[in-house]
Design an enzyme around this catalytic site. Structure first.
Site, PDB file in Angstrom:
ATOM      1  N   HIS A  77      29.699  -6.199 -23.254  1.00 13.00           N
ATOM      2  CA  HIS A  77      29.881  -5.289 -22.046  1.00 13.00           C
ATOM      3  C   HIS A  77      30.181  -3.851 -22.404  1.00 13.00           C
ATOM      4  O   HIS A  77      30.836  -3.671 -23.360  1.00 13.00           O
ATOM      5  CB  HIS A  77      30.868  -5.778 -20.859  1.00 13.00           C
ATOM      6  CG  HIS A  77      30.257  -6.899 -20.115  1.00 13.00           C
ATOM      7  ND1 HIS A  77      31.091  -7.655 -19.065  1.00 13.00           N
ATOM      8  CD2 HIS A  77      29.360  -7.957 -20.480  1.00 13.00           C
ATOM      9  CE1 HIS A  77      30.242  -8.560 -18.636  1.00 13.00           C
ATOM     10  NE2 HIS A  77      29.411  -8.817 -19.692  1.00 13.00           N
ATOM     11  N   GLU A  79      32.129  -1.557 -21.265  1.00 15.61           N
ATOM     12  CA  GLU A  79      33.495  -1.437 -21.374  1.00 15.61           C
ATOM     13  C   GLU A  79      34.249  -1.836 -22.677  1.00 15.61           C
ATOM     14  O   GLU A  79      34.855  -1.319 -23.554  1.00 15.61           O
ATOM     15  CB  GLU A  79      34.376  -1.775 -20.077  1.00 15.61           C
ATOM     16  CG  GLU A  79      33.835  -1.455 -18.970  1.00 15.61           C
ATOM     17  CD  GLU A  79      32.902  -2.558 -18.416  1.00 15.61           C
ATOM     18  OE1 GLU A  79      31.688  -2.778 -19.140  1.00 15.61           O
ATOM     19  OE2 GLU A  79      32.960  -2.721 -17.049  1.00 15.61           O
ATOM     20  N   CYS A 103      34.031  -6.372 -15.155  1.00 14.27           N
ATOM     21  CA  CYS A 103      34.308  -7.770 -14.804  1.00 14.27           C
ATOM     22  C   CYS A 103      35.829  -8.250 -15.064  1.00 14.27           C
ATOM     23  O   CYS A 103      36.380  -7.574 -15.831  1.00 14.27           O
ATOM     24  CB  CYS A 103      33.076  -8.513 -15.495  1.00 14.27           C
ATOM     25  SG  CYS A 103      33.587  -8.531 -17.211  1.00 14.27           S
ATOM     26  N   CYS A 106      36.290  -7.741 -19.119  1.00 12.56           N
ATOM     27  CA  CYS A 106      36.650  -6.393 -19.486  1.00 12.56           C
ATOM     28  C   CYS A 106      37.949  -5.777 -18.856  1.00 12.56           C
ATOM     29  O   CYS A 106      38.525  -4.862 -19.346  1.00 12.56           O
ATOM     30  CB  CYS A 106      35.525  -5.544 -18.808  1.00 12.56           C
ATOM     31  SG  CYS A 106      33.988  -5.844 -19.853  1.00 12.56           S
TER      32      CYS A 106
END
Ligand SMILES: O=c1[nH]c(=O)n([C@H]2C[C@H](O)[C@@H](COP(=O)(O)O)O2)cc1CO
Ligand SMILES: [Zn+2]
Length: 159
Positions: A77, A79, A103, A106
């Site tokens: 992801h 992040e 999410c 993260c």
């Protein structure tokens, strides 16, 4: 002569960098960008969603609508990529600008790395258990959650 007055704000600048980073994503469905910024407005790191290092964009699946081989097994992801891309030491006290609400996975990485604020643009998955868990963790851990306020400013960039 008066100084220029139509310069972009800090928020526009950092969210703009996150939006630009998202354009590097090969995900055919959702492109996400993140920009980590110090408390004195210096950009520390940038990331977007993609396959791990040395895992070819062409060899791994970008499918989303199957429980068989699909992108969720592989993609890092934005992040997490931004956090892992940082090579300068501690992210303690920094903030993260992200084009999509983080999410729960993260959120864990954000909390553990010492990031103290999440400035997000979209909240597409707000009704999912993952995003609800993410918000619960971030709030409990004292990470500020701020929705970016779009200004509607349009910039044309010739690349
Ligand atoms: O926090 C996030 N950060 C992030 O980079 N992503 C990435 C993973 C996937 O490549 C894509 C989500 O794909 P989709 O919208 O098709 O489910 O966005 C997804 C989330 C979930 O909110
Ligand atoms: Zn995530």
């Amino acid at each position: 002569m008066a100084k220029r007055s139509d310069y972009i704000s800090w928020d526009e600048y950092f969210m703009g960098v996150a939006i630009l980073a998202a354009q590097r994503s090969k995900d055919p469905n959702t492109q996400v960008g993140a920009c980590i910024v110090s408390s004195d407005n210096k950009i520390l790191s940038i990331g977007y969603n993609g396959m791990p290092l040395n895992c070819s964009d062409d060899a791994f699946s970008w499918e989303r609508n199957t429980t068989e081989d699909n992108k969720y097994f592989y993609t890092v992801h934005s992040e997490l990529n931004a956090i892992l891309n940082y090579r300068g030491g501690s992210l303690e006290g920094s903030k993260i600008y992200v084009t999509l609400f983080p999410c729960n996975e993260c959120a864990k990485a954000i909390i553990q790395s010492g990031i103290k604020a999440v400035i997000y643009r979209d909240d597409l998955y707000k009704d999912t258990k993952e995003v609800k868990a993410s918000k619960r963790m971030l709030m409990t851990a004292g990470v500020a959650i701020v929705q970016y306020q779009p200004t509607g400013r349009k910039l044309e960039i010739e690349l």
